[in-house]
Design an enzyme around this catalytic site. Structure first.
Site, PDB file in Angstrom:
ATOM      1  CD  GLU A 286     -25.124 -34.998  15.223  1.00 38.95           C
ATOM      2  OE1 GLU A 286     -25.618 -35.430  14.168  1.00 38.95           O
ATOM      3  OE2 GLU A 286     -25.454 -35.445  16.338  1.00 38.95           O
ATOM      4  CG  HIS A 315     -32.765  -5.166  23.505  1.00 45.33           C
ATOM      5  ND1 HIS A 315     -32.823  -3.856  23.924  1.00 45.33           N
ATOM      6  CD2 HIS A 315     -33.197  -5.166  22.215  1.00 45.33           C
ATOM      7  CE1 HIS A 315     -33.296  -3.110  22.942  1.00 45.33           C
ATOM      8  NE2 HIS A 315     -33.525  -3.875  21.895  1.00 45.33           N
ATOM      9  CE  LYS A 429     -26.711 -41.308  19.241  1.00 46.02           C
ATOM     10  NZ  LYS A 429     -26.910 -41.463  17.808  1.00 46.02           N
TER      11      LYS A 429
HETATM   12  O1  PA5 Z   1     -28.011 -36.290  12.275  1.00 43.15           O
HETATM   13  C1  PA5 Z   1     -27.845 -37.360  12.828  1.00 43.15           C
HETATM   14  O2  PA5 Z   1     -27.407 -38.364  12.217  1.00 43.15           O
HETATM   15  C2  PA5 Z   1     -28.218 -37.543  14.285  1.00 43.15           C
HETATM   16  O3  PA5 Z   1     -28.527 -36.318  14.880  1.00 43.15           O
HETATM   17  C3  PA5 Z   1     -29.405 -38.468  14.429  1.00 43.15           C
HETATM   18  O4  PA5 Z   1     -30.479 -37.969  13.671  1.00 43.15           O
HETATM   19  C4  PA5 Z   1     -29.837 -38.624  15.891  1.00 43.15           C
HETATM   20  O5  PA5 Z   1     -28.773 -39.084  16.668  1.00 43.15           O
HETATM   21  C5  PA5 Z   1     -31.000 -39.599  16.008  1.00 43.15           C
HETATM   22  O6  PA5 Z   1     -30.655 -40.833  15.446  1.00 43.15           O
HETATM   23  P1  PA5 Z   1     -31.741 -41.850  14.951  1.00 43.15           P
HETATM   24  O7  PA5 Z   1     -32.463 -41.215  13.813  1.00 43.15           O
HETATM   25  O8  PA5 Z   1     -30.968 -43.061  14.538  1.00 43.15           O
HETATM   26  O9  PA5 Z   1     -32.660 -42.119  16.092  1.00 43.15           O
END
Ligand code: PA5
Length: 441
Positions: A286, A315, A429
């Site tokens: 990310e 393996h 989303k």
């Molecule tokens: O690292 C990030 O920002 C994302 O992976 C969020 O943690 C994830 O989308 C979940 O979001 P939220 O904490 O708003 O529910």
């Protein structure tokens, strides 16, 4: 923690100096963020391990919910909201839960909305829990509006309420941005809330209340975790490139990416650390997997993170790694700490099979496999780094997590991308919410 780089195609000293120059200003910026303290900057997560108010609040909440009878901490959250906690829990306990059914408390994680898993989880809870003092539900969402987390909270809390009534609220903690929709609804119902500092995004939040609360409630040494993180923060912000693990690792990954090595395989030689690898997979995926650079140019950049477990995956994908496309850098992760000195039984069942196993411990056998693997990588001219943990403890996990988060900040700076947003994930989303809304009408 030791950090080593081995490769038959070493980065030259001049390359290292040139790349180091690219990071001088950013390193100075990180030092300023640390000196300023607080949470005004995108990189402010580096200040979490020195935030004493945060620690005090987390420990107070954990003490308030702690009960002798506590058996299950149900962590509801996804992505950055649960992967750090799961990494630490699995490394120290979770992976061994199958062999230690009577050790409590245990953490149960609910992230995706898989119907079978969530139904089995709720059935399990309502048949195994006799009293509300046996559980705590920690619902975690920074935005307070993530579909998976809100839906799982409804199903799990709904099932517990049918059994125990509204007392369930007293056994809940909601962790979110102060003022988010989830936070506000929790406050209205008198549910305990913990806030996440602004500018601390999910994948950088493991040292905030997101990770610290469930881990403290579990009885883990969160002070040692923070100490490890603090020691690593100091190293990564003050040491020169040659001994600075975060800078060196970022530079190695960056320079190999430029040479077409678009995959980073984290080859972990302890199966209980697999979740740690998955935490890193999200952090890298990310943070630097980006369509645009910070000037808005289309770049479609990134390194694809992989997690492999030694020796299991030798393996499975060993052949591909050693003989297939040379598009990877590898990070071997292991500890030299001996876990068992027990030797092979003297009276062997099959003494003629692999005679060299006589008088060997499992540690010796694993060490031979790891060393053999590294030699094979060197012979195939495959570049690799080594992260050698002193042991698998709260302190060394704190070091590792902080090392990797700062590495990712340096890497984002080298790639000229915003390591702290995730604009392309938003699309799924939005579409999910749209489909659910359409189905309402
Ligand atoms: O690292 C990030 O920002 C994302 O992976 C969020 O943690 C994830 O989308 C979940 O979001 P939220 O904490 O708003 O529910």
């Amino acid at each position: 923690m030791e950090f080593l780089y081995r490769s038959s195609a070493n980065i030259s000293d001049s390359d290292l100096i040139e790349l180091n120059e690219l990071l001088v200003d950013y390193k100075a910026h990180l030092v300023r963020v640390a000196n300023r303290g607080g949470y005004e900057d995108k990189e402010s997560s580096i200040n979490l391990p020195v935030d004493e108010v945060l620690l005090r609040d987390v420990l107070a909440a954990s003490e308030a919910k702690s009960e002798r009878a506590l058996k299950y901490i149900i962590v509801i959250g996804i992505g950055g909201s649960n992967l750090g906690t799961k990494a630490i829990y699995d490394s120290l306990y979770g992976f061994f839960d199958q062999f230690e059914p009577d050790r409590f408390p245990k953490v149960l994680f609910a992230d995706t909305n898989d119907p079978k898993t969530i139904t089995k989880l709720t059935d399990f809870l309502i048949t195994h829990i006799q009293d509300p003092s046996e559980f705590v539900v920690n619902s975690i969402s920074k935005s307070g509006g993530t579909t998976e987390t809100i839906a799982n909270t409804e199903f799990i809390v709904g099932a517990l309420r049918e059994r125990f009534g509204d007392t369930v609220y007293e056994r809940m903690v909601v962790t979110s941005d102060a003022g988010s929709p989830l936070w506000t609804s929790a406050v209205e119902r008198g549910i305990t809330t913990l806030s996440i500092p602004k500018n601390v995004g999910g994948r950088f939040s493991v040292f905030s209340s997101v990770g610290l609360f469930p881990l403290a409630l579990l009885g883990l040494d969160v002070r040692a975790l923070r100490e490890g993180a603090r020691a690593m923060r100091k190293r990564c912000l003050s040491e020169p490139i040659q001994t600075n693990p975060a800078m060196l690792s970022a530079i190695i990954l960056f320079s190999h990416l430029k040479k077409g090595k678009t995959i980073n395989d984290n080859f972990i030689f302890h199966p209980e650390l697999e979740s740690l690898g998955k935490w890193y997979r999200q952090l890298m995926g990310e943070s630097i997997g980006k369509e645009k650079d910070w000037d808005g140019n289309i770049v479609h950049t990134g390194i694809t993170p992989r997690v492999s477990i030694g020796s299991t995956d030798l393996h499975s994908v060993g052949q591909l790694y050693l003989g297939g496309p040379q598009d990877k850098t590898t990070t071997f992760i292991y500890t030299k700490r001996v876990a068992s000195t027990t030797l092979m039984p003297r009276r062997r069942l099959f003494p003629d099979l692999i005679e060299s196993l006589h008088d060997k411990s499992l540690d010796q056998i694993m060490r031979a496999i790891l060393e053999g693997t590294k030699i094979a990588y060197l012979k195939n001219k495959l570049p690799f780094m080594e992260v050698i943990l002193p042991d698998i403890s709260e302190y060394s996990l704190g070091e590792f997590l902080q090392f990797k988060m700062i590495e990712m900040m340096y890497l984002g700076s080298l790639l000229r991308v915003n390591a702290f947003d995730q604009p392309n994930v938003e699309l799924y989303k939005i579409e999910t919410k749209r489909i659910l809304e359409e189905e309402m009408s």
